[in-house]
Design a protein around this motif. Structure first.
Motif, PDB file in Angstrom:
ATOM      1  N   ASP A   2      34.597  33.494  -4.269  1.00 47.37           N
ATOM      2  CA  ASP A   2      34.178  32.302  -4.873  1.00 47.37           C
ATOM      3  C   ASP A   2      34.273  30.992  -3.794  1.00 47.37           C
ATOM      4  OD1 ASP A   2      33.702  33.765  -6.871  1.00 47.37           O
ATOM      5  OD2 ASP A   2      35.880  33.543  -7.766  1.00 47.37           O
ATOM      6  N   LEU A   3      35.163  31.161  -2.874  1.00 43.09           N
ATOM      7  CA  LEU A   3      35.342  29.752  -2.184  1.00 43.09           C
ATOM      8  C   LEU A   3      34.162  29.456  -0.921  1.00 43.09           C
ATOM      9  CD1 LEU A   3      39.251  30.153  -1.704  1.00 43.09           C
ATOM     10  CD2 LEU A   3      37.952  28.366  -3.142  1.00 43.09           C
ATOM     11  N   LYS A   4      33.946  28.270  -0.849  1.00 40.36           N
ATOM     12  CA  LYS A   4      33.178  27.724   0.142  1.00 40.36           C
ATOM     13  C   LYS A   4      33.877  27.308   1.546  1.00 40.36           C
ATOM     14  CE  LYS A   4      29.312  26.609  -3.093  1.00 40.36           C
ATOM     15  NZ  LYS A   4      28.353  25.476  -3.348  1.00 40.36           N
ATOM     16  N   HIS A   5      33.537  26.345   2.231  1.00 38.32           N
ATOM     17  CA  HIS A   5      33.955  26.032   3.435  1.00 38.32           C
ATOM     18  C   HIS A   5      35.518  25.077   3.501  1.00 38.32           C
ATOM     19  CE1 HIS A   5      33.915  25.739   7.970  1.00 38.32           C
ATOM     20  NE2 HIS A   5      34.037  24.412   7.884  1.00 38.32           N
ATOM     21  N   SER A   6      35.478  24.270   2.498  1.00 35.32           N
ATOM     22  CA  SER A   6      36.856  23.601   2.432  1.00 35.32           C
ATOM     23  C   SER A   6      37.783  24.213   1.626  1.00 35.32           C
ATOM     24  CB  SER A   6      36.591  22.102   1.599  1.00 35.32           C
ATOM     25  OG  SER A   6      35.874  21.334   2.410  1.00 35.32           O
ATOM     26  N   LEU A   7      38.274  25.469   2.172  1.00 38.82           N
ATOM     27  CA  LEU A   7      39.243  26.300   1.547  1.00 38.82           C
ATOM     28  C   LEU A   7      40.582  25.728   1.509  1.00 38.82           C
ATOM     29  CD1 LEU A   7      40.072  28.043   4.106  1.00 38.82           C
ATOM     30  CD2 LEU A   7      38.456  29.798   3.132  1.00 38.82           C
ATOM     31  N   LEU A   8      40.674  24.981   2.509  1.00 38.99           N
ATOM     32  CA  LEU A   8      42.312  24.287   2.633  1.00 38.99           C
ATOM     33  C   LEU A   8      42.488  23.542   1.476  1.00 38.99           C
ATOM     34  CD1 LEU A   8      42.601  23.835   6.355  1.00 38.99           C
ATOM     35  CD2 LEU A   8      43.514  25.725   5.103  1.00 38.99           C
ATOM     36  N   LEU A   9      41.341  22.625   1.108  1.00 41.55           N
ATOM     37  CA  LEU A   9      41.683  21.714   0.051  1.00 41.55           C
ATOM     38  C   LEU A   9      41.546  22.096  -1.260  1.00 41.55           C
ATOM     39  CD1 LEU A   9      39.424  18.620   1.660  1.00 41.55           C
ATOM     40  CD2 LEU A   9      41.969  18.932   1.825  1.00 41.55           C
ATOM     41  N   GLU A  10      40.737  23.319  -1.399  1.00 39.22           N
ATOM     42  CA  GLU A  10      40.767  23.772  -2.777  1.00 39.22           C
ATOM     43  C   GLU A  10      41.764  24.965  -2.932  1.00 39.22           C
ATOM     44  OE1 GLU A  10      36.506  25.429  -4.979  1.00 39.22           O
ATOM     45  OE2 GLU A  10      36.285  24.116  -3.172  1.00 39.22           O
ATOM     46  N   ALA A  11      41.970  25.834  -2.019  1.00 38.68           N
ATOM     47  CA  ALA A  11      42.958  26.717  -2.329  1.00 38.68           C
ATOM     48  C   ALA A  11      43.858  26.933  -1.043  1.00 38.68           C
ATOM     49  CB  ALA A  11      42.085  28.175  -2.465  1.00 38.68           C
ATOM     50  N   GLY A  12      44.411  25.826  -0.434  1.00 35.93           N
ATOM     51  CA  GLY A  12      45.244  25.899   0.717  1.00 35.93           C
ATOM     52  C   GLY A  12      46.573  26.704   0.573  1.00 35.93           C
ATOM     53  N   GLU A  13      46.990  26.922  -0.824  1.00 32.60           N
ATOM     54  CA  GLU A  13      48.265  27.965  -0.752  1.00 32.60           C
ATOM     55  C   GLU A  13      47.782  29.323  -0.657  1.00 32.60           C
ATOM     56  OE1 GLU A  13      46.398  26.789  -4.692  1.00 32.60           O
ATOM     57  OE2 GLU A  13      47.349  25.393  -2.933  1.00 32.60           O
ATOM     58  N   VAL A  14      46.375  29.720  -1.162  1.00 36.10           N
ATOM     59  CA  VAL A  14      45.927  30.927  -0.950  1.00 36.10           C
ATOM     60  C   VAL A  14      45.918  31.467   0.543  1.00 36.10           C
ATOM     61  CG1 VAL A  14      44.248  32.619  -1.691  1.00 36.10           C
ATOM     62  CG2 VAL A  14      44.993  30.767  -3.254  1.00 36.10           C
ATOM     63  N   VAL A  15      45.441  30.411   1.080  1.00 30.69           N
ATOM     64  CA  VAL A  15      45.251  30.562   2.699  1.00 30.69           C
ATOM     65  C   VAL A  15      46.781  30.812   3.364  1.00 30.69           C
ATOM     66  CG1 VAL A  15      44.506  29.489   4.701  1.00 30.69           C
ATOM     67  CG2 VAL A  15      43.261  29.341   2.626  1.00 30.69           C
ATOM     68  N   ALA A  16      47.472  30.000   2.977  1.00 31.92           N
ATOM     69  CA  ALA A  16      48.775  29.900   3.578  1.00 31.92           C
ATOM     70  C   ALA A  16      49.502  31.282   3.330  1.00 31.92           C
ATOM     71  CB  ALA A  16      49.847  28.778   2.955  1.00 31.92           C
ATOM     72  N   GLU A  17      49.434  31.748   1.867  1.00 29.94           N
ATOM     73  CA  GLU A  17      49.888  33.192   1.462  1.00 29.94           C
ATOM     74  C   GLU A  17      49.378  34.189   2.401  1.00 29.94           C
ATOM     75  OE1 GLU A  17      48.854  32.985  -2.707  1.00 29.94           O
ATOM     76  OE2 GLU A  17      50.617  31.731  -3.021  1.00 29.94           O
ATOM     77  N   ASN A  18      48.178  34.399   2.602  1.00 26.66           N
ATOM     78  CA  ASN A  18      47.531  35.082   3.553  1.00 26.66           C
ATOM     79  C   ASN A  18      48.196  35.056   4.973  1.00 26.66           C
ATOM     80  OD1 ASN A  18      45.246  37.063   2.456  1.00 26.66           O
ATOM     81  ND2 ASN A  18      45.210  34.961   1.417  1.00 26.66           N
ATOM     82  N   ILE A  19      48.361  33.961   5.501  1.00 30.54           N
ATOM     83  CA  ILE A  19      48.801  33.429   6.953  1.00 30.54           C
ATOM     84  C   ILE A  19      50.310  34.292   6.743  1.00 30.54           C
ATOM     85  CG2 ILE A  19      49.566  31.884   8.610  1.00 30.54           C
ATOM     86  CD1 ILE A  19      47.427  30.061   7.727  1.00 30.54           C
ATOM     87  N   LEU A  20      51.192  34.131   5.866  1.00 28.22           N
ATOM     88  CA  LEU A  20      52.320  34.437   5.663  1.00 28.22           C
ATOM     89  C   LEU A  20      52.434  35.836   5.557  1.00 28.22           C
ATOM     90  CD1 LEU A  20      55.688  33.949   5.521  1.00 28.22           C
ATOM     91  CD2 LEU A  20      55.145  33.545   3.012  1.00 28.22           C
ATOM     92  N   ARG A  21      51.663  36.507   5.003  1.00 27.07           N
ATOM     93  CA  ARG A  21      51.575  37.862   4.731  1.00 27.07           C
ATOM     94  C   ARG A  21      51.249  38.690   5.921  1.00 27.07           C
ATOM     95  NH1 ARG A  21      47.571  41.037   4.695  1.00 27.07           N
ATOM     96  NH2 ARG A  21      46.068  39.458   4.629  1.00 27.07           N
ATOM     97  N   PHE A  22      50.059  38.235   6.759  1.00 22.57           N
ATOM     98  CA  PHE A  22      49.697  38.609   7.821  1.00 22.57           C
ATOM     99  C   PHE A  22      50.780  38.656   9.004  1.00 22.57           C
ATOM    100  CE2 PHE A  22      47.786  38.136  12.026  1.00 22.57           C
ATOM    101  CZ  PHE A  22      46.897  39.302  12.198  1.00 22.57           C
ATOM    102  N   VAL A  23      51.640  37.395   9.231  1.00 21.91           N
ATOM    103  CA  VAL A  23      52.706  37.573  10.125  1.00 21.91           C
ATOM    104  C   VAL A  23      53.556  38.461   9.770  1.00 21.91           C
ATOM    105  CG1 VAL A  23      54.134  35.931  11.195  1.00 21.91           C
ATOM    106  CG2 VAL A  23      51.985  35.064  10.863  1.00 21.91           C
ATOM    107  N   ARG A  24      54.004  38.503   8.492  1.00 22.66           N
ATOM    108  CA  ARG A  24      55.054  39.438   8.141  1.00 22.66           C
ATOM    109  C   ARG A  24      54.754  40.786   8.640  1.00 22.66           C
ATOM    110  NH1 ARG A  24      56.847  36.892   2.448  1.00 22.66           N
ATOM    111  NH2 ARG A  24      58.876  35.886   2.938  1.00 22.66           N
ATOM    112  N   THR A  25      53.387  41.441   8.690  1.00 19.65           N
ATOM    113  CA  THR A  25      52.945  42.602   9.070  1.00 19.65           C
ATOM    114  C   THR A  25      53.099  42.775  10.243  1.00 19.65           C
ATOM    115  OG1 THR A  25      50.567  42.195   9.478  1.00 19.65           O
ATOM    116  CG2 THR A  25      51.079  42.630   7.127  1.00 19.65           C
ATOM    117  N   LEU A  26      53.266  41.819  11.095  1.00 20.98           N
ATOM    118  CA  LEU A  26      53.454  42.092  12.561  1.00 20.98           C
ATOM    119  C   LEU A  26      54.957  42.585  13.174  1.00 20.98           C
ATOM    120  CD1 LEU A  26      51.613  38.685  13.719  1.00 20.98           C
ATOM    121  CD2 LEU A  26      50.629  41.276  13.362  1.00 20.98           C
ATOM    122  N   ASN A  27      55.960  42.300  12.259  1.00 22.64           N
ATOM    123  CA  ASN A  27      57.343  42.629  12.564  1.00 22.64           C
ATOM    124  C   ASN A  27      57.618  43.923  12.241  1.00 22.64           C
ATOM    125  OD1 ASN A  27      57.547  39.577  13.150  1.00 22.64           O
ATOM    126  ND2 ASN A  27      58.225  39.257  10.922  1.00 22.64           N
TER     127      ASN A  27
END
Length: 258
Positions: A233-258
């Motif tokens: 559902d999101l467009k380009h400004s996903l940091l302003l609209e759903a920044g916490e969702v983006v952050a959760e994905n970054i956190l999850r992704f980095v955790r998979t690297l350990n």
């Protein structure tokens, strides 16, 4: 020799370092909704690109190479030898270009709402926006961009956020804004993305017009070590609209690297 500028930056949180790179006509504050999720787990470094926010004004035209040099200068000044990096839009081009030049510095990459493998039609569309702004003025064309950046529901529910984002663009020096927009329009990562070895999260919004899932699938296929996430559902400004969702994905992704 590419001249780097001393950009203004903020360091907050605790954990491994994570550098966040904003996009065109934005500033550090674009990460505000993401930070509460990230700062308990990362030492987050946010900074303003040259000519943006509180950073100094450049004296003339600059390219992607200068923006990479600025990021390396920020890293030097913070003293972190290696770090995670994530960038939005133009920032999603600066990050991989940085990783190409400084591969030993990069633990992981986030390519958020960015573009590569543009067709002739894709390129014509983005250059069309640049040309329209050059000819008519940035404020005159800007209103047409809010529909590309935000979902209808968000525009209706948060008119103040949309208004502040447009004001942030108008308040950016027009020469700087058009300069970075030209870098964004003219950068094509396709020839070298396969050389970027860092583990990479490729993430975009389902309805992002210019940085759409079609292009992001090609980015994901080109990178040797990547994961693709399409946020519904999101467009380009996903940091302003759903920044916490983006952050959760970054956190999850980095955790998979350990």
């Amino acid at each position: 020799m590419t001249e780097a500028m001393d950009c203004e930056y903020t360091v907050q949180g605790e954990g491994p370092p994570l550098f966040l790179i904003h996009g065109i006509g934005a500033a550090r504050n674009t990460w505000a909704r993401a930070l509460p999720v990230l700062t308990p787990h990362f030492t987050v470094v946010t900074y303003d690109l040259r000519g943006h926010g509180a950073s100094p004004m450049p004296s003339g035209e600059f390219g992607l190479e200068e923006l990479v040099a600025d990021l390396e200068r920020v890293r030097e000044r913070t003293g972190y030898e290696t770090a995670h990096f994530a960038g939005h839009s133009l920032g999603g081009m600066i990050g991989p270009a940085y990783a190409l030049k400084y591969p030993d510095r990069v633990l992981s990459l986030g390519l958020l709402s960015t573009a590569a493998f543009r067709t002739e039609d894709d390129s014509a569309k983005v250059w069309g926006v640049v040309r329209a702004m050059e000819e008519k003025g940035i404020p005159q064309v800007l209103e047409t961009l809010s529909d590309r950046w935000f979902t209808d529901g968000f525009i209706a529910a948060h008119p103040d956020v949309v208004r502040n984002r447009l004001k942030q663009v108008v308040d950016t020096d027009p020469d700087v804004f058009l300069n970075v927009f030209r870098i964004y329009a003219g950068t094509e990562m396709a020839p070298w993305l396969h050389e970027v070895m860092a583990p990479s999260l490729v993430l975009t919004g389902e309805f992002d017009g210019g940085c759409n899932p079609r292009l992001n699938r090609l980015i994901d296929e080109a990178l040797p070590n990547s994961e693709l996430v399409i946020l519904p559902d999101l467009k380009h400004s996903l940091l302003l609209e759903a920044g916490e969702v983006v952050a959760e994905n970054i956190l999850r992704f980095v955790r998979t690297l350990n």
